[in-house]
Design a protein around this motif. Structure first.
Motif, PDB file in Angstrom:
ATOM      1  N   ARG A  23      -6.922  -7.719   5.199  1.00 32.88           N
ATOM      2  CA  ARG A  23      -8.173  -6.763   5.424  1.00 32.88           C
ATOM      3  C   ARG A  23      -8.874  -6.555   4.021  1.00 32.88           C
ATOM      4  NH1 ARG A  23      -6.496  -0.956   7.597  1.00 32.88           N
ATOM      5  NH2 ARG A  23      -8.675  -0.574   7.299  1.00 32.88           N
ATOM      6  N   VAL A  24      -8.034  -6.774   3.067  1.00 33.08           N
ATOM      7  CA  VAL A  24      -8.642  -6.744   1.662  1.00 33.08           C
ATOM      8  C   VAL A  24      -9.746  -7.928   1.463  1.00 33.08           C
ATOM      9  CG1 VAL A  24      -8.312  -6.949  -0.935  1.00 33.08           C
ATOM     10  CG2 VAL A  24      -7.141  -5.242   0.580  1.00 33.08           C
ATOM     11  N   VAL A  25      -9.229  -8.896   1.938  1.00 32.03           N
ATOM     12  CA  VAL A  25     -10.121 -10.286   1.555  1.00 32.03           C
ATOM     13  C   VAL A  25     -11.119 -10.266   2.830  1.00 32.03           C
ATOM     14  CG1 VAL A  25     -10.091 -13.012   2.126  1.00 32.03           C
ATOM     15  CG2 VAL A  25      -8.164 -11.671   1.099  1.00 32.03           C
ATOM     16  N   HIS A  26     -11.177  -9.726   3.637  1.00 29.74           N
ATOM     17  CA  HIS A  26     -12.302  -9.547   4.760  1.00 29.74           C
ATOM     18  C   HIS A  26     -13.296  -8.450   4.134  1.00 29.74           C
ATOM     19  CE1 HIS A  26     -14.291  -9.459   8.365  1.00 29.74           C
ATOM     20  NE2 HIS A  26     -14.269  -8.023   8.334  1.00 29.74           N
ATOM     21  N   GLU A  57     -11.141   1.747   2.306  1.00 29.84           N
ATOM     22  CA  GLU A  57      -9.968   1.275   2.160  1.00 29.84           C
ATOM     23  C   GLU A  57      -9.708   0.162   3.213  1.00 29.84           C
ATOM     24  OE1 GLU A  57      -7.472   2.420   0.192  1.00 29.84           O
ATOM     25  OE2 GLU A  57      -8.486   4.010  -0.514  1.00 29.84           O
ATOM     26  N   PRO A  58      -8.417  -0.789   2.886  1.00 28.76           N
ATOM     27  CA  PRO A  58      -7.424  -0.595   1.633  1.00 28.76           C
ATOM     28  C   PRO A  58      -8.304  -1.407   0.245  1.00 28.76           C
ATOM     29  CG  PRO A  58      -7.055  -2.481   3.106  1.00 28.76           C
ATOM     30  CD  PRO A  58      -8.263  -1.780   3.702  1.00 28.76           C
ATOM     31  N   LEU A  59      -9.359  -1.800   0.357  1.00 28.71           N
ATOM     32  CA  LEU A  59      -9.826  -2.675  -1.001  1.00 28.71           C
ATOM     33  C   LEU A  59      -9.793  -1.513  -1.970  1.00 28.71           C
ATOM     34  CD1 LEU A  59     -10.877  -5.231  -1.994  1.00 28.71           C
ATOM     35  CD2 LEU A  59     -13.258  -4.393  -1.196  1.00 28.71           C
ATOM     36  N   HIS A  60     -10.492  -0.355  -1.563  1.00 27.49           N
ATOM     37  CA  HIS A  60     -10.401   0.518  -2.765  1.00 27.49           C
ATOM     38  C   HIS A  60      -9.289   0.870  -3.286  1.00 27.49           C
ATOM     39  CE1 HIS A  60     -11.886   4.102  -5.069  1.00 27.49           C
ATOM     40  NE2 HIS A  60     -10.622   4.774  -4.536  1.00 27.49           N
ATOM     41  N   GLY A  61      -8.100   0.917  -2.687  1.00 30.98           N
ATOM     42  CA  GLY A  61      -6.699   1.215  -3.018  1.00 30.98           C
ATOM     43  C   GLY A  61      -6.170  -0.073  -3.857  1.00 30.98           C
ATOM     44  N   ALA A  62      -6.432  -1.247  -3.336  1.00 25.45           N
ATOM     45  CA  ALA A  62      -5.796  -2.231  -3.901  1.00 25.45           C
ATOM     46  C   ALA A  62      -6.656  -2.600  -5.421  1.00 25.45           C
ATOM     47  CB  ALA A  62      -6.167  -3.416  -3.216  1.00 25.45           C
ATOM     48  N   LEU A  63      -7.915  -2.408  -5.630  1.00 23.74           N
ATOM     49  CA  LEU A  63      -8.550  -2.605  -6.817  1.00 23.74           C
ATOM     50  C   LEU A  63      -8.663  -1.286  -7.587  1.00 23.74           C
ATOM     51  CD1 LEU A  63     -11.472  -5.031  -5.802  1.00 23.74           C
ATOM     52  CD2 LEU A  63      -8.964  -5.576  -6.567  1.00 23.74           C
ATOM     53  N   SER A  64      -8.121  -0.456  -7.126  1.00 24.68           N
ATOM     54  CA  SER A  64      -8.239   0.912  -8.123  1.00 24.68           C
ATOM     55  C   SER A  64      -7.687   0.953  -9.459  1.00 24.68           C
ATOM     56  CB  SER A  64      -7.590   2.147  -7.146  1.00 24.68           C
ATOM     57  OG  SER A  64      -6.222   2.173  -6.925  1.00 24.68           O
ATOM     58  N   ARG A  65      -6.639  -0.264  -9.404  1.00 23.19           N
ATOM     59  CA  ARG A  65      -6.100  -0.329 -10.882  1.00 23.19           C
ATOM     60  C   ARG A  65      -7.060  -0.933 -11.965  1.00 23.19           C
ATOM     61  NH1 ARG A  65      -0.274  -0.929 -10.728  1.00 23.19           N
ATOM     62  NH2 ARG A  65      -0.534  -2.638 -12.377  1.00 23.19           N
ATOM     63  N   VAL A  66      -7.931  -1.875 -11.223  1.00 23.17           N
ATOM     64  CA  VAL A  66      -8.906  -2.339 -12.107  1.00 23.17           C
ATOM     65  C   VAL A  66      -9.860  -1.304 -12.755  1.00 23.17           C
ATOM     66  CG1 VAL A  66     -11.011  -4.073 -12.092  1.00 23.17           C
ATOM     67  CG2 VAL A  66      -8.878  -4.494 -11.098  1.00 23.17           C
ATOM     68  N   GLN A  67     -10.483  -0.665 -11.790  1.00 24.38           N
ATOM     69  CA  GLN A  67     -11.125   0.522 -12.131  1.00 24.38           C
ATOM     70  C   GLN A  67     -10.537   1.503 -13.209  1.00 24.38           C
ATOM     71  OE1 GLN A  67     -11.964   3.572  -8.934  1.00 24.38           O
ATOM     72  NE2 GLN A  67     -13.883   3.926  -9.657  1.00 24.38           N
ATOM     73  N   ARG A  68      -9.023   2.002 -12.980  1.00 27.33           N
ATOM     74  CA  ARG A  68      -8.664   2.900 -13.961  1.00 27.33           C
ATOM     75  C   ARG A  68      -8.417   1.943 -15.203  1.00 27.33           C
ATOM     76  NH1 ARG A  68      -3.658   4.351 -15.617  1.00 27.33           N
ATOM     77  NH2 ARG A  68      -3.454   6.714 -16.126  1.00 27.33           N
ATOM     78  N   ASN A  69      -8.049   0.846 -15.214  1.00 31.12           N
ATOM     79  CA  ASN A  69      -8.009   0.182 -16.356  1.00 31.12           C
ATOM     80  C   ASN A  69      -8.945  -0.076 -17.254  1.00 31.12           C
ATOM     81  OD1 ASN A  69      -4.924   0.101 -15.711  1.00 31.12           O
ATOM     82  ND2 ASN A  69      -4.961  -2.080 -14.972  1.00 31.12           N
ATOM     83  N   VAL A  70     -10.299  -0.522 -16.593  1.00 31.30           N
ATOM     84  CA  VAL A  70     -11.287  -0.637 -17.395  1.00 31.30           C
ATOM     85  C   VAL A  70     -11.785   0.610 -17.962  1.00 31.30           C
ATOM     86  CG1 VAL A  70     -13.673  -1.421 -16.978  1.00 31.30           C
ATOM     87  CG2 VAL A  70     -12.049  -2.666 -15.905  1.00 31.30           C
ATOM     88  N   GLN A  71     -11.698   1.813 -17.230  1.00 31.86           N
ATOM     89  CA  GLN A  71     -11.947   3.101 -17.829  1.00 31.86           C
ATOM     90  C   GLN A  71     -11.304   3.338 -19.068  1.00 31.86           C
ATOM     91  OE1 GLN A  71     -11.995   5.538 -14.389  1.00 31.86           O
ATOM     92  NE2 GLN A  71     -13.995   4.932 -13.629  1.00 31.86           N
ATOM     93  N   GLY A  74       0.930  -1.138  -0.020  1.00 35.13           N
ATOM     94  CA  GLY A  74       0.117  -0.011  -0.103  1.00 35.13           C
ATOM     95  C   GLY A  74       0.800   1.232  -0.022  1.00 35.13           C
ATOM     96  N   LEU A  75       2.137   1.167  -0.441  1.00 35.42           N
ATOM     97  CA  LEU A  75       3.052   2.449  -0.457  1.00 35.42           C
ATOM     98  C   LEU A  75       3.305   2.650  -1.692  1.00 35.42           C
ATOM     99  CD1 LEU A  75       5.274   1.294   2.469  1.00 35.42           C
ATOM    100  CD2 LEU A  75       3.356   2.856   2.568  1.00 35.42           C
ATOM    101  N   LYS A 131     -18.271   0.747 -10.021  1.00 33.83           N
ATOM    102  CA  LYS A 131     -19.220   1.305  -9.121  1.00 33.83           C
ATOM    103  C   LYS A 131     -18.949   0.660  -7.649  1.00 33.83           C
ATOM    104  CE  LYS A 131     -23.770   2.824  -7.638  1.00 33.83           C
ATOM    105  NZ  LYS A 131     -23.748   2.624  -6.520  1.00 33.83           N
ATOM    106  N   GLY A 132     -18.853  -0.621  -7.566  1.00 34.40           N
ATOM    107  CA  GLY A 132     -18.501  -1.320  -6.267  1.00 34.40           C
ATOM    108  C   GLY A 132     -17.084  -0.910  -5.871  1.00 34.40           C
ATOM    109  N   ILE A 133     -15.985  -0.846  -6.717  1.00 30.94           N
ATOM    110  CA  ILE A 133     -14.822  -0.312  -6.392  1.00 30.94           C
ATOM    111  C   ILE A 133     -14.676   1.088  -5.883  1.00 30.94           C
ATOM    112  CG2 ILE A 133     -12.392  -0.128  -7.193  1.00 30.94           C
ATOM    113  CD1 ILE A 133     -12.871  -2.604  -8.909  1.00 30.94           C
TER     114      ILE A 133
END
Length: 293
Positions: A118-121, A153-167, A62-63, A146-148
């Motif tokens: 925490r991401v898995v939880h 956090e930290p799920l949003h930060g971990a999956l933000s790559r998916v959101q940006r790449n899909v867009q 996360g850094l 939309k779910g991402i």
């Protein structure tokens, strides 16, 4: 004479690193200026580079890798290594060579494991929200983005790559594969595989996500039971790893002449070096055993 030659060599190395850092900064600034003028944006797909392995380790924790300061940090490490060798000889220099990378690796591993737990939880709750969005008529890609976007956090930060790449036009299975490869987490790989199968062969996305939620929750429950059952083993491993260091610190505080006499003797230096190497090997082995459970 040897010290002066060593200092001269260190100065040359630092000067060369300074030139490389200046060139890298100039090229990076020029590239950023060109990208800003053209308004281009590239998908953040995982790729190998000179510092790819270190960048992935920082991302999993996360850094953000301070790429503009790597030259300064490396130069500081070389200076510390040289100073330790001049003050305490080759043995202290060896400790300064091995200890900082080992501590950095252990800290990044600990932080990444804690973050991924925490991401898995948080993942089943986000998938449940995606299912609700699918029931309103959204597509799987729109619902997942939309779910991402609304995930904590930290799920949003971990999956933000998916959101940006899909867009940016990357297909959803490829974007999820990229994140699963980056974090090397089984739950994310299961999600990527399920979405890939659904994208290729079709089927009900709602039933797919429901099954994924059930699988992830069962895996998390089994992992918690395993951690509870192996708590005594993990505590024993921690005690075995800390005990030699604590004993050495106690002897150094109570009777420092005992260790100093070994430090000033050649055979004592070999014994201390052997003990340090064995301690490092034992710590790494215990750390890997802890990671396996």
């Amino acid at each position: 004479m040897k010290a002066s030659l060593l200092l001269a060599a260190v100065c040359l190395v630092l000067a060369a690193l300074a030139v490389l850092v200046m060139q890298h900064g100039w090229r990076q600034a020029r590239s950023e200026h060109v990208v800003e003028r053209l308004g281009q944006a590239k998908p953040e797909m995982a790729k190998d580079s000179r510092w790819g392995w270190l960048e992935r380790a920082f991302l999993r924790a996360g850094l953000k890798l301070p790429s503009n300061r790597l030259g300064i940090l490396f130069s500081s490490w070389i200076a510390l290594l040289t100073l330790a060798q001049l003050i305490g000889g080759w043995m202290l220099g060896l400790i300064a060579l091995v200890l900082p990378p080992l501590v950095l690796h252990m800290l990044l591993s600990w932080r990444s494991r804690r973050r991924l737990r925490r991401v898995v939880h948080q993942l089943p709750q986000m998938l449940d929200q995606v299912m609700r969005s699918l029931q309103t008529g959204r597509t799987l890609g729109d619902a997942l983005v939309k779910g991402i976007d609304t995930a904590p956090e930290p799920l949003h930060g971990a999956l933000s790559r998916v959101q940006r790449n899909v867009q940016l036009g990357v297909s959803l299975p490829e974007a999820l594969d990229d994140v699963a490869e980056l974090y090397a987490q089984e739950e994310l790989r299961i999600l990527a595989l399920g979405v890939k199968v659904n994208h290729r062969f079709g089927g009900s996305a709602i039933e797919l996500l429901g099954s994924l939620i059930k699988v992830i929750q069962e895996r998390e429950q089994m992992a918690r039971q395993l951690r509870a059952m192996t708590g005594e083993t993990r505590l024993t491993a921690v005690v075995l790893g800390v005990l030699p260091i604590a004993m050495a610190a106690y002897i150094l505080a109570v009777n420092p002449s005992y260790l100093m006499s070994m430090w000033l003797d050649s055979s004592g230096q070999k014994m201390l070096l052997s003990a340090f190497i064995l301690q490092v090997i034992g710590t790494v082995m215990l750390w890997r055993m802890l990671r396996s459970i």
